[in-house]
Design an enzyme around this catalytic site. Sequence first.
Site, PDB file in Angstrom:
ATOM      1  CG  LEU A 101       4.882  10.537   3.617  1.00 35.17           C
ATOM      2  CD1 LEU A 101       5.688  10.137   2.394  1.00 35.17           C
ATOM      3  CD2 LEU A 101       4.656  12.049   3.625  1.00 35.17           C
ATOM      4  N   GLY A 139      -2.429   2.181   4.930  1.00 35.10           N
ATOM      5  CA  GLY A 139      -3.413   1.324   4.287  1.00 35.10           C
ATOM      6  C   GLY A 139      -3.621   0.070   5.108  1.00 35.10           C
ATOM      7  N   GLY A 140      -4.350  -0.855   4.561  1.00 33.21           N
ATOM      8  CA  GLY A 140      -4.655  -2.069   5.294  1.00 33.21           C
ATOM      9  C   GLY A 140      -3.462  -2.969   5.492  1.00 33.21           C
ATOM     10  CG  ASP A 183      -5.292   2.243  -5.781  1.00 36.66           C
ATOM     11  OD1 ASP A 183      -6.442   2.587  -6.126  1.00 36.66           O
ATOM     12  OD2 ASP A 183      -4.796   2.542  -4.686  1.00 36.66           O
TER      13      ASP A 183
END
Length: 493
Positions: A40, A43-44, A163
């Site tokens: 899906l 990220g880092g 976020d």
Amino acid sequence: MPYCLNPLCRQPENPDLSEFCHSCGASLLLKQRYLALRPLGQGGFGKTFFGTDQHLPSQPHCVIKQLYFQSPNPNIAKKIVQLFQQEALRLDELGKHPQIPTLLAHFEEKGHLYLVQELIDGHNLTEESWQNCPDIEAKIWQLLKDILPVLQYIHDRRVIHRDIKPDNIMRRSRDNKLILIDFGIARVLTNTAIMGGATIVGTPEYMAPEQTRGKVLPASDLYSLGVTCIDLLTGISPLELYDVISETWTWREHLPAGTNISPKIGKILDKLLQPSLKNRYRSAGEVLKIINSATILRSFSSPQTSTNELQKSANLPPKTNEPTLIDNTSASPLTPTEIIATPTEINTPIEIDYSRLRLLLKRKKWRQADEETRAILCQLVGKGNSSYLYKSDIKNLPCGHLQMLDMLWVNYSKGQFGFRVQKQIYEQVNGEYHHFCDLVGWSVHRPHSDYAGFIFSLKAPVGHLPSRAWVGGYKWWEHAEVLAAKLTECQIG
């Protein structure tokens, strides 16, 4: 189609019913029950997958998050796992909120950390187009009223999301509720001393200034929520809505043609977007207090709202064709312009002179009017003027007289004060007395003086008056619940 979770696998897609990866040979099942089907996002610090729970065929779909925290130092690796377990417990607690995905499982397997969470059936706000909406401001009000309580909930538990953005707010299909997602444990772990403590996590265009410097506070989430609002209002990237030369937001200049934003919502958004922490809202509760006040004032005192509309919104009987309403005394009648709605017929043997209360309210003598209200309430239950009413007394208050008291307060304060206003606020916070007190400006704890801490002016918060000076009993704080029930019985508010 099973998907291999080995980060080094070159061909992770596998045929249906596979138990082991056809490319690298790794087991496809986690904990012998969770199976990833497709990625899906990434990220880092990890990847997110759409998956299934083989043990729950009735609710098979879930979200699987794989976190990357490998270290050649075994002591550091052990500490990371300990922190992961601690933060997973906190995430499990957060998931008890109905607008936060439930944490289904957390574990370590083959050197990787995993979270399994509830899958929200719906779409995120990025997929919605708000610019063609006929009442876009109403959608912003609803967004704030839906998300701010969630932020208050997590901030009360010392969690900062970091976020907030349209991608991380989903609209759940079954009830249209907004759900806050992506509470990444990665954010917590990356800010620990183990990981150096200097990693900045979040999406730059939505970040508060202090967050870009590695400092986060609850107000940082509020800033990001403000940026999310103007993004949805304009449909333009926040990077284009900020003038770096003048260091100001220019979102009003980018509103779609024909879009009008009221001063109330504009003021709230401007304060959410303040770069300086001292000029920004400090807490979600502070914003909610203002929003609830504005909502109640709009429902009772909008200059565009007619008297009949006010009656309808307050669930009161329609006004009759009679030109005046006479108190149960020989006092002068109330003129039609002084009446919001006619109370139900007062057919009790108790006769009350309302002329003094009406005069005090008309002259804005709020303290004296409050004392007179207490005297009338005491008289209605057969007590002396400065007595206290208990829960049993509240239940026995005659509806007609209670409605008359409420009508006079709502009328002369133009919707700022009154029992029905307090009832609405109490119901908005789901009967949580400390939140109710915060919104109406009352101390949660009972002061020594009956009137200590009260503000007797229209500058007081909405619902601040009438005061609770007349409330008594061992569990005096339960008066709000009992009074709200009585008002419902009397069809008030």
